[in-house]
Design an enzyme around this catalytic site. Sequence first.
Site, PDB file in Angstrom:
ATOM      1  N   ARG A 177       0.819  -1.219   0.000  1.00 11.11           N
ATOM      2  CA  ARG A 177       0.000   0.000   0.000  1.00 11.11           C
ATOM      3  C   ARG A 177       0.850   1.266   0.000  1.00 11.11           C
ATOM      4  NH1 ARG A 177      -2.311  -3.625  -1.305  1.00 11.11           N
ATOM      5  NH2 ARG A 177      -4.252  -4.516  -0.544  1.00 11.11           N
ATOM      6  N   SER A 227     -12.050  -0.589   2.530  1.00  7.66           N
ATOM      7  CA  SER A 227     -11.272  -0.877   3.738  1.00  7.66           C
ATOM      8  C   SER A 227     -10.656   0.398   4.296  1.00  7.66           C
ATOM      9  CB  SER A 227     -10.159  -1.881   3.423  1.00  7.66           C
ATOM     10  OG  SER A 227     -10.706  -3.128   3.050  1.00  7.66           O
ATOM     11  N   GLU A 297      -5.620   3.063   5.749  1.00  8.11           N
ATOM     12  CA  GLU A 297      -5.357   2.921   4.308  1.00  8.11           C
ATOM     13  C   GLU A 297      -5.953   4.128   3.589  1.00  8.11           C
ATOM     14  OE1 GLU A 297      -7.028  -0.290   1.189  1.00  8.11           O
ATOM     15  OE2 GLU A 297      -5.710  -1.117   2.713  1.00  8.11           O
TER      16      GLU A 297
END
Length: 305
Positions: A177, A227, A297
């Site tokens: 990520r 998410s 995230e």
Amino acid sequence: MEKHILQSLLSKHEVGAVFFDEPMSKHTTWKVGGPADVFVVPTKIEHIQRLMNICTDHALPWHVIGRGSNLLVRDGGIRGVVIKLADNFSQISLENDFCVRAESGRSYVSCANFSMRNGLSGLEFATGIPGTVGGAVMMNAGAHGSETKDVLLHAEIVEADGTISRLSNADLHFEYRYSILKDHPRIVVSATFQLKQGDTEKMLETVRGWTKRRQTTQPLQLPSCGSVFRNPEHTHAGFLIEQSGLKGKKIGGAQISELHGNFIVNLGNARASDILQLIELAQTTILEKYGISLIPEVRIVGEDV
């Protein structure tokens, strides 16, 4: 810079459509967020280059957004210039037998579907990622055990001084990520993916299975960002949140989903502050119970009221 001065400055240059005090709630999938001082929708690379020159020359802060699917804008909104790259910047083409080039505003799902329709395999994982190609490159988006870094050949970038450069996969320093673009902001304008020959029907069958599972395990009918947290090593954020008894917890108009612990949903009248409080509650609880720090995230920008 005063708004009327900025308005006069931008009117002297062709940069696309320009809006002032644009509610960011109209441009995020959470449907929250205060106004952007200046909101620009360019349609050409030259527009983006001019915007970068203006922002650099006048020390204006700037942000790039796509479809707002991985973005939380605080209730006070965003100072400076917001540049939107979505449907206005979404051309896609086959570069050769096994490469697909997509502009950064192209939906990642659409990019994957285009590839599958042309018998190219490698982007199937992207059919569950609701953001844009540019956002996927910036954060190395992934799902189902695959990541953007696995298929990206190179990305075309507009630098802060308006020049165009090409960054290879290695140049982007991908990690989980993460890409170097998170630490050194520049604007992705296109990405080229190196794929391989595949069987369209088999790929579609795999994707249908994933889609069916998402429909039963994720709150797709309510506004969310997908998410919220990265998965910690050797476990899942959603599992930790659910084990901590936070599933269904509400603050204001926001709720930790009753279906999936790593989703926070807008029940209809949420404010960004409600969502932020739930994010902080989850972080504090998981740290106290498990000694694990949950890292968002989602990208959080803007100012409080």
